[in-house]
Design a protein around this motif. Structure first.
Motif, PDB file in Angstrom:
ATOM      1  N   THR A  24      -3.944   9.625   4.942  1.00  0.00           N
ATOM      2  CA  THR A  24      -4.201   8.365   4.241  1.00  0.00           C
ATOM      3  C   THR A  24      -4.265   8.528   2.719  1.00  0.00           C
ATOM      4  OG1 THR A  24      -5.257   7.381   6.167  1.00  0.00           O
ATOM      5  CG2 THR A  24      -5.806   6.427   4.044  1.00  0.00           C
ATOM      6  N   ALA A  28      -1.540   6.886   0.145  1.00  0.00           N
ATOM      7  CA  ALA A  28      -2.047   5.933  -0.850  1.00  0.00           C
ATOM      8  C   ALA A  28      -1.595   6.333  -2.245  1.00  0.00           C
ATOM      9  CB  ALA A  28      -3.568   5.854  -0.779  1.00  0.00           C
ATOM     10  N   VAL A  33      -1.232   2.590  -3.781  1.00  0.00           N
ATOM     11  CA  VAL A  33      -2.164   1.578  -3.283  1.00  0.00           C
ATOM     12  C   VAL A  33      -3.494   2.261  -2.972  1.00  0.00           C
ATOM     13  CG1 VAL A  33      -0.347   0.114  -2.317  1.00  0.00           C
ATOM     14  CG2 VAL A  33      -1.433   1.837  -0.868  1.00  0.00           C
ATOM     15  N   SER A  34      -4.522   1.468  -2.695  1.00  0.00           N
ATOM     16  CA  SER A  34      -5.805   2.054  -2.323  1.00  0.00           C
ATOM     17  C   SER A  34      -5.725   2.551  -0.878  1.00  0.00           C
ATOM     18  CB  SER A  34      -6.925   1.022  -2.455  1.00  0.00           C
ATOM     19  OG  SER A  34      -6.816   0.048  -1.440  1.00  0.00           O
ATOM     20  N   GLU A  35      -6.611   3.461  -0.547  1.00  0.00           N
ATOM     21  CA  GLU A  35      -6.640   3.990   0.820  1.00  0.00           C
ATOM     22  C   GLU A  35      -6.918   2.892   1.835  1.00  0.00           C
ATOM     23  OE1 GLU A  35      -8.960   7.549   1.445  1.00  0.00           O
ATOM     24  OE2 GLU A  35      -8.364   8.336  -0.518  1.00  0.00           O
ATOM     25  N   ALA A  36      -7.685   1.888   1.440  1.00  0.00           N
ATOM     26  CA  ALA A  36      -8.000   0.783   2.340  1.00  0.00           C
ATOM     27  C   ALA A  36      -6.762  -0.024   2.713  1.00  0.00           C
ATOM     28  CB  ALA A  36      -9.049  -0.127   1.708  1.00  0.00           C
ATOM     29  N   GLU A  37      -5.748   0.018   1.887  1.00  0.00           N
ATOM     30  CA  GLU A  37      -4.519  -0.737   2.137  1.00  0.00           C
ATOM     31  C   GLU A  37      -3.520   0.018   3.014  1.00  0.00           C
ATOM     32  OE1 GLU A  37      -3.242  -3.291  -1.483  1.00  0.00           O
ATOM     33  OE2 GLU A  37      -4.253  -1.497  -2.314  1.00  0.00           O
ATOM     34  N   VAL A  38      -3.770   1.291   3.264  1.00  0.00           N
ATOM     35  CA  VAL A  38      -2.855   2.105   4.063  1.00  0.00           C
ATOM     36  C   VAL A  38      -3.107   1.820   5.547  1.00  0.00           C
ATOM     37  CG1 VAL A  38      -2.209   4.453   4.731  1.00  0.00           C
ATOM     38  CG2 VAL A  38      -2.702   3.931   2.337  1.00  0.00           C
ATOM     39  N   GLU A  39      -2.041   1.467   6.265  1.00  0.00           N
ATOM     40  CA  GLU A  39      -2.111   1.264   7.708  1.00  0.00           C
ATOM     41  C   GLU A  39      -1.256   2.330   8.370  1.00  0.00           C
ATOM     42  OE1 GLU A  39      -1.195  -2.670   9.048  1.00  0.00           O
ATOM     43  OE2 GLU A  39      -2.312  -3.590   7.398  1.00  0.00           O
TER      44      GLU A  39
END
Length: 109
Positions: A24, A28, A33-39
């Motif tokens: 992740t 990212a 992008v932020s790690e929270a945005e990684v799927e």
């Protein structure tokens, strides 16, 4: 080995649980992008022999559970027959090769 195709990334993790934690932050950073945005979508490639063996083990586990339920029901019936004949809990245990406590459990289910 962990291989990501889009974008192309290769890394390693000691455990399957560690895959997300390992890849992740890398993805990212690469994508910006932020790690929270990684799927992540993880597709395990396992040997065919594993799939066959695992399917068999699941089938046998189900069969064993069904057999255990039938055995428990038969034991309850056997306890009831002996108890209704006036045989004591301790003697029923001796006859069936189980403890008096187990006889009591079976009698009350």
């Amino acid at each position: 080995m962990i291989q990501c195709f889009k974008p192309s990334v290769v890394t390693q993790s000691k455990t399957l649980a560690g895959v997300s934690a390992e890849i992740t932050p890398i993805l990212a950073e690469i994508v910006g992008v932020s790690e929270a945005e990684v799927e992540l979508e993880i597709d395990l490639v396992l040997p065919k022999e594993f799939k066959t063996s695992y399917a068999s083990s699941k089938k046998y586990r189900i069969q064993a559970d069904e057999a255990a339920k039938k055995a428990s029901e038969a034991s309850r019936n056997a306890v009831a027959v002996l108890a209704n004949s006036g045989i004591s809990t301790r003697d029923i245990g001796s006859i069936m090769g189980i403890s008096a406590q187990r006889v009591s459990q079976l009698a009350h289910r």
